[in-house]
Design a protein around this motif. Structure first.
Motif, PDB file in Angstrom:
ATOM      1  N   PHE A 141     -39.991  87.079  51.376  1.00  0.00           N
ATOM      2  CA  PHE A 141     -41.461  87.023  51.314  1.00  0.00           C
ATOM      3  C   PHE A 141     -41.960  85.753  52.001  1.00  0.00           C
ATOM      4  CE2 PHE A 141     -45.653  87.259  49.532  1.00  0.00           C
ATOM      5  CZ  PHE A 141     -45.954  86.015  49.002  1.00  0.00           C
ATOM      6  N   TYR A 195     -46.190  92.470  50.378  1.00  0.00           N
ATOM      7  CA  TYR A 195     -47.051  91.504  49.681  1.00  0.00           C
ATOM      8  C   TYR A 195     -47.268  91.986  48.256  1.00  0.00           C
ATOM      9  CZ  TYR A 195     -47.966  90.058  54.463  1.00  0.00           C
ATOM     10  OH  TYR A 195     -47.812  89.652  55.747  1.00  0.00           O
ATOM     11  N   ASP A 211     -50.819  85.828  47.217  1.00  0.00           N
ATOM     12  CA  ASP A 211     -49.715  85.640  48.159  1.00  0.00           C
ATOM     13  C   ASP A 211     -49.747  84.238  48.748  1.00  0.00           C
ATOM     14  OD1 ASP A 211     -50.798  88.695  48.535  1.00  0.00           O
ATOM     15  OD2 ASP A 211     -48.601  88.560  48.584  1.00  0.00           O
TER      16      ASP A 211
END
Lengths: 466, 263
Positions: free
Chosen positions: B241, B198, B208
């Motif tokens: 991600f 993160y 995030d």
């Protein structure tokens, strides 16, 4: 229903003085002369109108043609008077004078008469400034009128109204049928912004409508199509979520029909006669998002009793039936409460509510029984004291939502339970034929949780300016 | 001697029936609103706060600020990610408590970057590109309404967004320039993320959630041109991600929008 959501009344109260109020009745001729005049046969040879500018003559033929059928002099005078009234009601003449004279010219008969109407046309453009006060709100109204626009009693009006709760402007075109003034067409274009603090709601309506009026026997009918773009929003950050959920845009395209029979002798202070008005509106079949059937009626009966007192009973009610499964909009529902329906309760503050915001209901009824009497003391007949009356009243009503799955029996039952009612007395002041001011002492009863009363339960004073 | 005792009042706990409102998912919602809504949903899931998503055609007008999404918690209504983060903080839930002042300032700066670049680019592509506006944005925006209201509202919204774009200086940009700006923004994000899970090491923060909301929505939404999605897919660490957050926080969601379908 919420009256301020209607399009602005283009033919509302006219605050000018009517020429008829000033006109004197035809002179009384004493009996012997009357006999002579009645027995004398006459023939009306010519009926003229002088003073016409832009008015088209074919329009006026219908109004004055009856004068030709007079048999004797009294008949001529009577029919000429009626024709004069008819010419004045077109709204295109400032003044109409009647001249009856013996015929002259080569084709003149010995008992021939010529009737001449001398008219003064109204100006092409008039402006007006009025203030309107009613139901705890006030507004100033600026108007621009083009009467008799194309020469056949059409009227083009532009009106701008700025008030404490409402801002609006609108353009209206009125066209009567030549020869049948009571049959007419009105086209409207308007934008109205209203604020409704009892619901924490504000609404902007932009719309247009076409309205056809016509009499049928003793009844008067109105057929109307209306297309409105409505935008609803919260009036304050603290509005309830139920009202917040109604925010946004919708389009209503509705056909409506109204039939009314009115035999009252006055709209503000009737002492005899009755009014029955039934209105229905169908939305959704000519486009738009809103889809419902709405019915409402009003009944009022007035009767003069002993000693100059008047008993007035009124009943009104309505029902909104959403079509197609969608729920009704807060802008279409009925509202109840306040000086025009159930006194003693806050303005439109009866019925379904959420966190203090009144959401309106899909069905309602309201009734009132009023007794107007002259003041106990009579300061002077026909004088200032005549403007005041004492007023005893009993109001009742109910507003709720119905489950349309149940039968009519269940509906009636629902409307009959939890009735709100109030009684009281007060003084009513009459302001001409256009307004009334009430000062009442009122006791609200049958108050349900959620309703808002004005003042304490024991009673209060309320004032109402209509 | 005066003794002043301060007793902090306990904040109301997060209710079970908290609701998030957004426009209709199938027919109405646009890219920018979908991204903002997903960002808020991601943030609330990261905080462990349950929220029910409700779709309403008039969600934009219900919102107190006019922006999507907004949440209805208890009897309070809060819209947009920033105020919602403040609101949850007041209730004792926060993701950025562990950050020091420098990191917090950095987080705010990156959030500003995403809002000024990614969100503005989304709005530009939706409303200022004639092809997208005509084929996707106007029909979708106006779908709940009937004629002629649908056209009036769609053009009104387009005019409003174009006016705003001119005001911030984006009026003269071409689509290519906007894609470039998006690439540069993603470059900056990719560099900051690096190989960490993160943006601020082990724990997710509101940054995030925001980045996920926008990138995931762009990648999984079909526009008239796939160029924008391609630019983002060029950054592999951003892709992983997104996948990571989807798997960690959204595994219960419908499989239709699973990232694997679009990569």
């Amino acid at each position: 229903s919420v009256t301020s959501l209607d399009s602005i009344p283009m033919h509302g109260r006219d605050l000018t003085v009517h020429p008829d109020d000033l006109m004197e009745p035809p002179e009384q001729v004493n009996d012997s002369k009357q006999e002579i005049l009645e027995n004398k046969d006459v023939v009306v040879q010519h009926v003229n109108i002088q003073g016409l500018g832009r008015t088209k003559e074919d329009l006026l033929g219908y109004e004055i043609s009856d004068v030709f059928h007079s048999k004797n002099l009294i008949d001529v005078m009577r029919k000429a008077h009626i024709a004069r009234q008819r010419l004045l009601r077109l709204g295109i003449f400032k003044q109409v004078e009647v001249l009856i004279d013996t015929s002259e010219g080569t084709d003149a008969l010995p008992n021939g008469l010529d009737v001449t109407f001398e008219v003064t046309e109204v100006k092409r453009l008039t402006g007006s400034y009025n203030t309107m006060v009613g139901n705890n709100e006030g507004s100033m109204v600026l108007g621009l009128k083009l009467p008799n626009t194309f020469g056949r009693a059409e009227k083009l009006t532009f009106q701008f109204s700025y008030g404490t709760k409402e801002t609006s402007y609108g353009l209206s075109f009125f066209k009567p049928q030549p020869g049948n003034f009571e049959r007419n067409l009105t086209l409207n274009l308007y934008k109205v912004t209203g604020q409704f603090p009892w619901s924490s709601l504000k609404e902007t309506d932009k719309g247009m409508s076409a309205e056809l009026n016509f009499p049928l026997g003793v009844t008067n009918h109105t057929l109307k199509w209306e297309g409105v773009w409505r935008e609803l929003g919260c009036l304050a950050r603290s509005a309830s979520f139920a009202v917040r959920e109604e925010s946004g845009h919708s389009l209503k395209s509705a056909l409506s029909h109204t039939v009314s029979i009115d035999s009252r002798n006055s709209a503000i202070f009737p002492s005899r006669g009755a009014l029955l008005q039934i209105n229905q509106e169908l939305a959704g079949y000519t486009g738009g998002d809103a889809s419902f059937l709405k019915e409402d009626f009003e009944l009022q009966v007035n009767r003069r009793l002993f000693w100059d007192s008047v008993l007035s009973a009124s009943l009104w009610g309505g029902m909104l039936y959403p079509i197609g499964g969608q729920s009704s909009s807060i802008a279409d529902r009925f509202y109840l409460g306040g000086p025009t329906s159930v006194r003693g309760f806050g303005m439109y503050s009866i019925g379904p509510q959420s966190e203090g915001d009144y959401l309106g209901g899909e069905a309602y009824w309201a009734g009132g029984l009023h007794l107007y009497t002259p003041l106990p003391f009579r300061p002077g007949r026909g004088g200032f004291g005549d403007l005041f009356r004492t007023h005893f009243f009993l109001n009742a009503g109910n507003l709720c939502n119905l489950n349309y799955g149940d039968g009519p029996q269940a509906h009636l039952q629902k409307l009959a339970e939890c009735i709100r009612w109030s009684y009281g007395a007060g003084i009513v002041l009459r302001l001409g034929n256009i307004a009334r001011l009430e000062l009442n002492y009122c006791v609200p009863m049958g108050v349900q949780s959620g309703d808002r009363c004005t003042g304490t339960r024991a009673g209060h004073y309320n004032s109402k300016l209509l | 001697m005066n003794v002043c005792v301060f007793i902090p009042t306990a904040a109301e706990p997060w209710p079970e029936n908290a609701t998030l409102y957004q426009p209709l998912k199938e027919d109405q919602i646009l890219l920018s609103d979908c991204a903002s809504s997903l960002a808020v949903q991601a943030y609330l899931r990261m905080c462990g706060l349950p929220v029910q998503v409700v779709c309403r055609a008039n969600a934009e007008y219900m919102s107190p600020s006019g922006k999507i999404p907004f949440i209805h918690v208890g009897n309070q209504v809060v819209s947009e990610l920033g105020p919602i983060v403040q609101f949850t903080k007041a209730k004792g839930h926060s993701l950025s408590d562990g950050l020091d002042d420098v990191q917090r300032a950095e987080m705010k700066a990156y959030m500003e970057l995403v809002n000024n670049m990614l969100l503005t680019a989304e709005l530009f592509i939706q409303w200022c590109d004639d092809a997208t506006a005509a084929e996707i944005s106007r029909p979708r925006y106006s779908s709940p309404y009937s004629w002629p209201l649908n056209n009036i509202l769609a053009y009104q919204k387009q005019w409003e967004v174009r006016r705003k774009m001119n005001a911030i200086g984006w009026g003269g940009k071409t689509l290519e320039q906007v894609y470039e700006d998006v690439s540069q923004c993603c470059q900056a994000l990719s560099q900051r993320l690096g190989t960490q899970p993160y943006f601020f090491s082990k724990q997710p923060t509101e940054l995030d959630a925001l980045v996920f909301g926008h990138l995931f929505t762009i990648i999984t939404t079909r526009l008239t041109s796939g160029e924008l999605a391609e630019r983002i897919k060029g950054f592999s660490n951003l892709l992983s991600f997104c996948r990571r957050i989807e798997q960690t926080y959204f595994e219960d969601k419908t499989k239709n929008t699973k990232l694997s379908k679009f990569v």
